[in-house]
Design a protein around this motif. Structure first.
Motif, mmCIF file in Angstrom:
data_model
loop_
_atom_site.group_PDB
_atom_site.id
_atom_site.type_symbol
_atom_site.label_atom_id
_atom_site.label_comp_id
_atom_site.label_asym_id
_atom_site.label_seq_id
_atom_site.Cartn_x
_atom_site.Cartn_y
_atom_site.Cartn_z
ATOM 1 N N LYS A 172 70.754 -52.016 -82.643
ATOM 2 C CA LYS A 172 71.546 -50.791 -82.590
ATOM 3 C C LYS A 172 70.855 -49.811 -81.629
ATOM 4 O O LYS A 172 69.637 -49.893 -81.418
ATOM 5 N N PRO A 173 71.603 -48.877 -81.079
ATOM 6 C CA PRO A 173 70.969 -47.883 -80.195
ATOM 7 C C PRO A 173 69.815 -47.148 -80.879
ATOM 8 O O PRO A 173 68.837 -46.790 -80.209
ATOM 9 N N GLU A 174 69.915 -46.951 -82.163
ATOM 10 C CA GLU A 174 68.844 -46.251 -82.880
ATOM 11 C C GLU A 174 67.574 -47.090 -83.028
ATOM 12 O O GLU A 174 66.558 -46.593 -83.503
ATOM 13 N N ASP A 175 67.621 -48.345 -82.617
ATOM 14 C CA ASP A 175 66.417 -49.171 -82.586
ATOM 15 C C ASP A 175 65.611 -48.935 -81.314
ATOM 16 O O ASP A 175 64.500 -49.459 -81.174
ATOM 17 N N THR A 176 66.157 -48.166 -80.401
ATOM 18 C CA THR A 176 65.448 -47.863 -79.159
ATOM 19 C C THR A 176 64.158 -47.118 -79.459
ATOM 20 O O THR A 176 64.166 -46.093 -80.138
ATOM 21 N N ALA A 177 63.048 -47.674 -78.976
ATOM 22 C CA ALA A 177 61.737 -47.093 -79.255
ATOM 23 C C ALA A 177 60.672 -47.881 -78.515
ATOM 24 O O ALA A 177 60.947 -48.959 -77.974
ATOM 25 N N VAL A 178 59.479 -47.330 -78.509
ATOM 26 C CA VAL A 178 58.313 -48.103 -78.097
ATOM 27 C C VAL A 178 57.786 -48.805 -79.341
ATOM 28 O O VAL A 178 57.543 -48.143 -80.360
ATOM 29 N N TYR A 179 57.645 -50.101 -79.262
ATOM 30 C CA TYR A 179 57.195 -50.901 -80.384
ATOM 31 C C TYR A 179 55.718 -51.249 -80.205
ATOM 32 O O TYR A 179 55.282 -51.613 -79.107
ATOM 33 N N TYR A 180 54.989 -51.157 -81.308
ATOM 34 C CA TYR A 180 53.558 -51.446 -81.314
ATOM 35 C C TYR A 180 53.242 -52.481 -82.385
ATOM 36 O O TYR A 180 53.772 -52.403 -83.494
ATOM 37 N N CYS A 181 52.357 -53.419 -82.066
ATOM 38 C CA CYS A 181 51.829 -54.272 -83.120
ATOM 39 C C CYS A 181 50.453 -53.740 -83.512
ATOM 40 O O CYS A 181 49.751 -53.127 -82.700
ATOM 41 N N ALA A 182 50.118 -53.963 -84.758
ATOM 42 C CA ALA A 182 48.874 -53.442 -85.308
ATOM 43 C C ALA A 182 48.318 -54.455 -86.299
ATOM 44 O O ALA A 182 49.060 -55.281 -86.846
ATOM 45 N N ALA A 183 47.032 -54.388 -86.539
ATOM 46 C CA ALA A 183 46.393 -55.336 -87.442
ATOM 47 C C ALA A 183 45.297 -54.671 -88.259
ATOM 48 O O ALA A 183 44.680 -53.689 -87.828
ATOM 49 N N ARG A 184 45.087 -55.214 -89.456
ATOM 50 C CA ARG A 184 43.998 -54.759 -90.301
ATOM 51 C C ARG A 184 43.506 -55.946 -91.118
ATOM 52 O O ARG A 184 44.268 -56.866 -91.424
ATOM 53 N N ILE A 185 42.238 -55.906 -91.465
ATOM 54 C CA ILE A 185 41.670 -56.917 -92.338
ATOM 55 C C ILE A 185 42.259 -56.717 -93.730
ATOM 56 O O ILE A 185 42.377 -55.588 -94.212
ATOM 57 N N THR A 186 42.606 -57.827 -94.404
ATOM 58 C CA THR A 186 43.210 -57.689 -95.716
ATOM 59 C C THR A 186 42.984 -58.952 -96.525
ATOM 60 O O THR A 186 42.771 -60.019 -95.963
ATOM 61 N N ALA A 187 43.053 -58.821 -97.851
ATOM 62 C CA ALA A 187 42.977 -59.987 -98.721
ATOM 63 C C ALA A 187 44.348 -60.633 -98.834
ATOM 64 O O ALA A 187 45.376 -59.975 -98.636
ATOM 65 N N SER A 188 44.367 -61.906 -99.172
ATOM 66 C CA SER A 188 45.635 -62.634 -99.233
ATOM 67 C C SER A 188 46.547 -62.083 -100.323
ATOM 68 O O SER A 188 47.770 -62.180 -100.225
ATOM 69 N N TYR A 189 45.953 -61.463 -101.356
ATOM 70 C CA TYR A 189 46.750 -60.968 -102.470
ATOM 71 C C TYR A 189 47.190 -59.522 -102.272
ATOM 72 O O TYR A 189 47.846 -58.938 -103.131
ATOM 73 N N SER A 190 46.818 -58.936 -101.156
ATOM 74 C CA SER A 190 47.133 -57.523 -100.918
ATOM 75 C C SER A 190 48.613 -57.315 -100.688
ATOM 76 O O SER A 190 49.327 -58.195 -100.209
ATOM 77 N N GLY A 191 49.073 -56.135 -101.018
ATOM 78 C CA GLY A 191 50.450 -55.762 -100.757
ATOM 79 C C GLY A 191 50.617 -55.267 -99.343
ATOM 80 O O GLY A 191 49.773 -55.500 -98.495
ATOM 81 N N GLY A 192 51.737 -54.606 -99.105
ATOM 82 C CA GLY A 192 52.013 -54.126 -97.767
ATOM 83 C C GLY A 192 51.259 -52.844 -97.451
ATOM 84 O O GLY A 192 50.850 -52.115 -98.351
ATOM 85 N N TYR A 193 51.096 -52.590 -96.198
ATOM 86 C CA TYR A 193 50.495 -51.352 -95.718
ATOM 87 C C TYR A 193 51.499 -50.733 -94.763
ATOM 88 O O TYR A 193 51.859 -51.356 -93.763
ATOM 89 N N PHE A 194 51.933 -49.524 -95.066
ATOM 90 C CA PHE A 194 53.068 -48.959 -94.352
ATOM 91 C C PHE A 194 52.729 -47.733 -93.508
ATOM 92 O O PHE A 194 53.604 -47.194 -92.835
ATOM 93 N N GLU A 195 51.478 -47.309 -93.568
ATOM 94 C CA GLU A 195 51.069 -46.115 -92.842
ATOM 95 C C GLU A 195 50.263 -46.479 -91.614
ATOM 96 O O GLU A 195 49.495 -47.443 -91.616
ATOM 97 N N THR A 196 50.405 -45.692 -90.569
ATOM 98 C CA THR A 196 49.705 -45.983 -89.316
ATOM 99 C C THR A 196 48.194 -45.957 -89.501
ATOM 100 O O THR A 196 47.486 -46.779 -88.901
ATOM 101 N N ASP A 197 47.696 -45.067 -90.344
ATOM 102 C CA ASP A 197 46.253 -44.962 -90.478
ATOM 103 C C ASP A 197 45.642 -46.080 -91.302
ATOM 104 O O ASP A 197 44.419 -46.136 -91.475
#
Length: 126
Positions: free
Chosen positions: A86-111
């Motif tokens: 959709k037009p509202e999907d227009t943006a600069v997209y970034y991939c990001a990574a963090r160390i995490t355990a396999s049982y961890s939930g999602g991380y939704f904040e940039t920091d």
């Protein structure tokens, strides 16, 4: 981990595009990889994430059912398949990574993420 995102592009509304995020310097094992996006004049927002070890995925409500995040161990790459754009999907997209355990939930904040790839522009025309 160093991240290299693929080039975005211009697509018409309703079309599809796939972004990739490749790791160098180490594998994605033990890592959560996410995609964020930032539209002009807006804050960077969470799009989707995948826990590499467990395969668990999380999506923003705005992309649920249209975007799919997946991984390739052989290529040490995470993909974001974007359908029904959709037009509202227009943006600069970034991939990001963090160390995490396999049982961890999602991380939704940039920091929550330590490593970031370069942004890639996705433009959806109406």
């Amino acid at each position: 981990v160093q991240l290299q995102a693929s080039v975005g592009g211009l697509v018409q509304a309703g079309g599809s595009l796939r972004l990739s995020c490749a790791a160098s310097g180490r594998t994605f094992s033990g890592v959560t990889v996410a995609w964020f996006r930032q539209a002009p004049g807006k804050e960077r927002e969470f799009v989707a994430s995948i826990n590499w070890s467990s395969g668990r995925t999380y999506y923003a409500n705005s992309v649920q059912g249209r975007f799919t995040i997946s991984r390739s161990g052989a290529k040490n790459t995470v993909y974001l398949q974007m359908n029904s754009l959709k037009p509202e999907d227009t943006a600069v997209y970034y991939c990001a990574a963090r160390i995490t355990a396999s049982y961890s939930g999602g991380y939704f904040e940039t920091d929550a993420y330590a490593d970031w790839g370069q942004g890639t522009l996705v433009t959806v025309s109406s």
